[in-house]
Design a protein around this motif. Sequence first.
Motif, PDB file in Angstrom:
ATOM      1  N   LEU A  55      -3.159   2.311  -7.103  1.00  0.00           N
ATOM      2  CA  LEU A  55      -3.853   2.094  -5.824  1.00  0.00           C
ATOM      3  C   LEU A  55      -3.000   1.277  -4.867  1.00  0.00           C
ATOM      4  O   LEU A  55      -3.220   1.304  -3.649  1.00  0.00           O
TER       5      LEU A  55
ATOM      6  N   SER B 298       0.830  -1.193   0.000  1.00  0.00           N
ATOM      7  CA  SER B 298       0.000   0.000   0.000  1.00  0.00           C
ATOM      8  C   SER B 298       0.874   1.256   0.000  1.00  0.00           C
ATOM      9  O   SER B 298       2.096   1.177   0.137  1.00  0.00           O
TER      10      SER B 298
ATOM     11  N   ARG C 165     -12.130   9.684  -5.611  1.00  0.00           N
ATOM     12  CA  ARG C 165     -12.265   9.328  -4.187  1.00  0.00           C
ATOM     13  C   ARG C 165     -11.587   7.994  -3.909  1.00  0.00           C
ATOM     14  O   ARG C 165     -10.955   7.810  -2.872  1.00  0.00           O
ATOM     15  N   VAL C 166     -11.727   7.045  -4.854  1.00  0.00           N
ATOM     16  CA  VAL C 166     -11.068   5.746  -4.678  1.00  0.00           C
ATOM     17  C   VAL C 166      -9.555   5.956  -4.615  1.00  0.00           C
ATOM     18  O   VAL C 166      -8.882   5.464  -3.715  1.00  0.00           O
ATOM     19  N   LYS C 167      -9.027   6.719  -5.580  1.00  0.00           N
ATOM     20  CA  LYS C 167      -7.588   6.986  -5.615  1.00  0.00           C
ATOM     21  C   LYS C 167      -7.147   7.644  -4.292  1.00  0.00           C
ATOM     22  O   LYS C 167      -6.146   7.260  -3.691  1.00  0.00           O
TER      23      LYS C 167
ATOM     24  N   LEU D 173     -15.991   9.790  -8.365  1.00  0.00           N
ATOM     25  CA  LEU D 173     -15.931   8.538  -7.614  1.00  0.00           C
ATOM     26  C   LEU D 173     -14.537   7.915  -7.742  1.00  0.00           C
ATOM     27  O   LEU D 173     -13.940   7.483  -6.747  1.00  0.00           O
TER      28      LEU D 173
ATOM     29  N   GLU E  22      -8.510   7.503  -1.345  1.00  0.00           N
ATOM     30  CA  GLU E  22      -8.584   6.596  -0.191  1.00  0.00           C
ATOM     31  C   GLU E  22      -7.368   5.667  -0.143  1.00  0.00           C
ATOM     32  O   GLU E  22      -6.841   5.383   0.917  1.00  0.00           O
ATOM     33  N   PHE E  23      -6.943   5.187  -1.329  1.00  0.00           N
ATOM     34  CA  PHE E  23      -5.867   4.202  -1.356  1.00  0.00           C
ATOM     35  C   PHE E  23      -4.484   4.848  -1.395  1.00  0.00           C
ATOM     36  O   PHE E  23      -3.508   4.239  -0.981  1.00  0.00           O
TER      37      PHE E  23
END
Lengths: 348, 483, 398
Positions: A154, A122, A322-324, A319, A326-327
């Motif tokens: 990600l 991560s 937001r995914v990018k 969206l 978060e990760f």
Amino acid sequence: MTAPAPDGALVRFAREVGATGPVAVEGGRTRWDTGGDPAAGTRLLRAPAGIVEHRPEEMTVRVRAGTAVDELHDELAATGQRTALPRRGGTVGGALAVGENDVCVLGRGRVRDAVLQVRYVSADGVVVTGGGPTVKNVTGYDLPRLLVGSLGTLGLLAEAILRTNPVPAVSRWFRAEGAVPFKAFDALFRPSAVLWNGCTTWVELEGHAADVEAERRALVAATAVAGGWSECDAGPVLPPYRWSLRPSELRRLHEAAPGGPGAAGGAGGPGEAGEAGGHGASIGEPSGLGELVASIGVGTVFSSRPAPPRPPSPALAALAARVKHEFDPGGRLNPGRSVDPAGSVSPR
Amino acid sequence: MRGRPVSADPLVAALCAVLGRDRVRDDAAERALLAHDASVFAGGAAGPVCFPTSTEEVRAVVRIAASHGSAVVPRGAGTGLAGGAIPLGRPVVVVTTKMNRILEVDRDDRIAWVEPGVVNLDLTKHLRPLGFHFAPDPSSQQACTIGGNVANNSGGPHCLAYGVTSQHVLALDVVLPDGEVVRLGGLDAEPPGYDLRGAFIGGEGTLGIATRIAVRITKNPPAVRTLLLAFDSIEEAATVVGRVVAAGIVPAAMEVMDRGITVAVENFVHAGYPVDAGAVLLVEVDGPEAGTALDAERIAEIGRAGGATSVRTAAGEEERALLWRGRKTAFGAVAQIAPSYYLHDTVVPRAALPQVLRAVYEIAERHGLMVVNVFHAGDGNLHPLLLFDPREPGTLARVHAAGREIVEVSLAAGGVLSGEHGVGVEKRDYMPLQFSDVDLDHQNRLRRAFDPACRANPGKVLPSGHSCADIQSLERLPAGVWA
Amino acid sequence: MTTLGLDPEELGRCVQCGLCLPSCPTFRVTGDESQSPRGRIALMRAVEHEGAPLSAPVRRSFETCVQCRGCETACPSGVPFGHLMARTREVIVQSGLSTSRPVRAGYAALGRPRLVRAAVRAAALGQRLHAVPASAGLPPLPLRQAPLRRTGSDAHLFTGCVMDACQRDVHRDTVRVLAAAGFGVEPTGDRVPCCGALHAHAGLGRAARKLAAGAVRALGDGLPVLVNSAGCGAAMKEYGRLLGSDAARELAGRVFDVSEWLAPRMANLPEVRPLDLRVAVQDPCHLRHVQRVHAATRAVLAPFVRELLELDDDGLCCGAGGSYAFFERREARAIRARKLASIARSAPDVVASANPGCSMHLAAAGVPAVHPMTLVARALGAQGGARGAQGAQGRLGS
């Protein structure tokens, strides 16, 4: 009781990735500029390599991301198996990060359907496991599918468990000039590939010998071409760029092609076929596909010209952002690379 | 709530303003009914129940709920077995059963656009005259909805060869928890961007509500052979399953039932299942004629070599349908043995099946419980049903203790918690047995990207300590719910 | 607090799997859990075990049930839903929470054949004078019907109440077919005015038991009792459970649907040229889901028509449900719309239905619905040069 802990190689990889500074992983560089080059100053790493465990009776293989795709296929072939990863060089991690399907996707399956478990490092430098080792699993969210095709933005792939499949008893390629490729596709039960370049159609048939022969006869009966079908060693050479179309759009492409039902005269050069490709409404207003090989029933068109970008809707872009975030809140994973909007352009 | 005028609750009034009074139900009876699904979990409590008929109406309901600080839980037919559709903390329940139109079938693209409330088997029946079907076939396919299949990434016997729901869904129109509408995926070969379609499928209603779904339609196989093999023991049956796969054969389906369940099933369908066998193995192969016949022969051989006491091939479509009807109604048929059941859905490597099955019987015996096994043997997906009478005091505690041990044994054998039923509320507290805190944190990040405000089906999938689970408590039915 | 007095074992048998949902006509048209068998059972449990009141929405859930019992054949757990619902309806009626006085009077009249016939004649006259609006949902009714005569003593032919008043032609066709097979029957006529099925469905248990007891007394001679109304036949086969007496069980054991009785005796019927018709078989629920003898209809019809067609709705109810079509008109029509669509897809010349309620409900929507016996009689009659049997609705071949 949680899944076996990541082994030393993965832990070392995680330590290398660390928690700070822009970083990217380099594989075989076969698709390096997909999504854009990493920004200057990005540290380049190599993922750990090696096949960890192949369980033929379970039809699974655990493989590290840095392993060459060819090496994996050779290992699997020794027990009569294969995976969905396209055999075009490069590493397993690279193939998963890009997510392209094999040209014979109908027979080999989609890459993202073959990934059972992923281990990735991560943005904060720890190993994360998503999915599970079994051939069927709906426990928790589907991180493996999210990671496939994410271009390392990600998480940095370290290891994956892939589904394998038995190699069919027989695989045969056939080609014919002037056949209507859609008639071929509709006549066959489960072709592995039906490819068409504007005048020639290639078909790959796989399975039991008797079934392949029966399918071949069905193919001949359905298409009735003057020159007949001849067997060949392989499919066509593919132009470098991939366009992603709906299968039905290929039909319109065919109708407008020289030699197609919508045109007078005989078979023209494949180069001109693309000029009629403007029907692909979902791909904007392309100037043309140029030289092409279209995968019938799938919608992929391999072209000599790059596909135009297809920007996502604002809501979808938000969206995805937001995914990018978060990760990878700091944006350190593969900076400068983006799955949008240039995701469909990938020079070969 | 009963007797109070609709307008007294501003949330209900706002919902009625959009849907009309007859498509918003707030009476105690309706709310009590929708507090359940097909699982045994009994801690649900529903708020107002809505029956939208369009994407726009779903969006309006979601926005109204958000503006009133209420969560939203989608629900299809309520056949889920993990409590995924059970409302926790009186959220607005969005029932999709009135959104049941098959909108379009496109044979060139080999897709069908459907609304989420379309019943799985209805779609397949609709496609039959065209020579196609929808491949995922959960045992509840006669009742369950495609929307529910998407939420749970449902499987079914035939996903052994054909793959689970995610492989058969190309695109979705989704109302996100904040009311935005997005199209995930696409009908083209390789849609660009992150695979948010893949991420959404199996999200159990925690990532939004799908209102239109483009599913892949699959050509019907030219030939089908269905074999029924009888064995003295379930271990023998499970061993043969492993040998079939090791021989490089991928049947369309391979299902095992032990004696207890076979007797109950035969009592209902009268399909001629051998009730004196220790276990039966139902195998189906399909595809082109010659190979199908060849595979069927080889499977019969492997079966006989592995101790099959009889091998029967279904003579025709009628017999085949009857055998499958038996297999697919197995869960319901156990009511002939005991009034309630609790089941797990773990998957183990095929090679571990015999050993794990032995452990399952041993665990049940130790807890004084009856267990029957009916499962998707081909992909190692167990369904041990612990049978019990809930009226017997103390039984439920024993059932849960045995259930936990079954999960532990499965995971220790290299398995996973759920193969197809999902996590829901039933299994969310087992999640730390399979995933580390870091793994769960990353799953929660995906959820947070879709639903930053914890409005969609809170309390599901992720255990307490992670995400929206914290804000919900699982109490018994609130006292006075009928008052 | 009301209790329903349901058998706890029967009530406990449901495991909420939901496999019944698609076979429930009201769930099919509403998508509402409270309109489903699983929902109704959950509400019965709530009333029985959790002290839930018989509130208006709870009663509504029970009252909208067609009692088709399609859920019973779908249920792998063997929940006896029909009995649970009949008992529940009875408690609702006893509690004074349902069924108005005029409605009760209407049901009471069913036991008085002359009254029924007079009412049907009045309605038929009204139709001729255009005084009965089409929206009443009635099929064309007969103005005058000749009496049925005894043809022998091989079996009783149960004639019933509404059916005898509206469709005596079907009885006549049945007598003709049986005669062709060499059997003479005694029509039960006014000796057994009504089987009590409609009363049982409406929760009028006492009236149902009284009518049933009357039938048991009148038909005690041991002869087979042939019934050409699926609803009546189903009710009479359940007399044993309804009355609990040996005599009732004995009678129930010799009640047969006329096709069920005829199917093993088909060799007795002459071979004739089949009618040039494509016939869709509509299975009355109480034939398919309760008596479970719907295969006999096909066996009897097959030699006498050009082609038999199956509907594609897996025997889903048509919405007639005895008196349901009168009291729950909106639901009944919504349910019927699905059946009409299924019939349209199979595109038959006529629809064969072995239940007067179904055929009248379908005929009211313009479907050429005829009794299987009418078709057989017509095939036999056409061959013998006799007058071709006319369908109850007189639409055959039109």
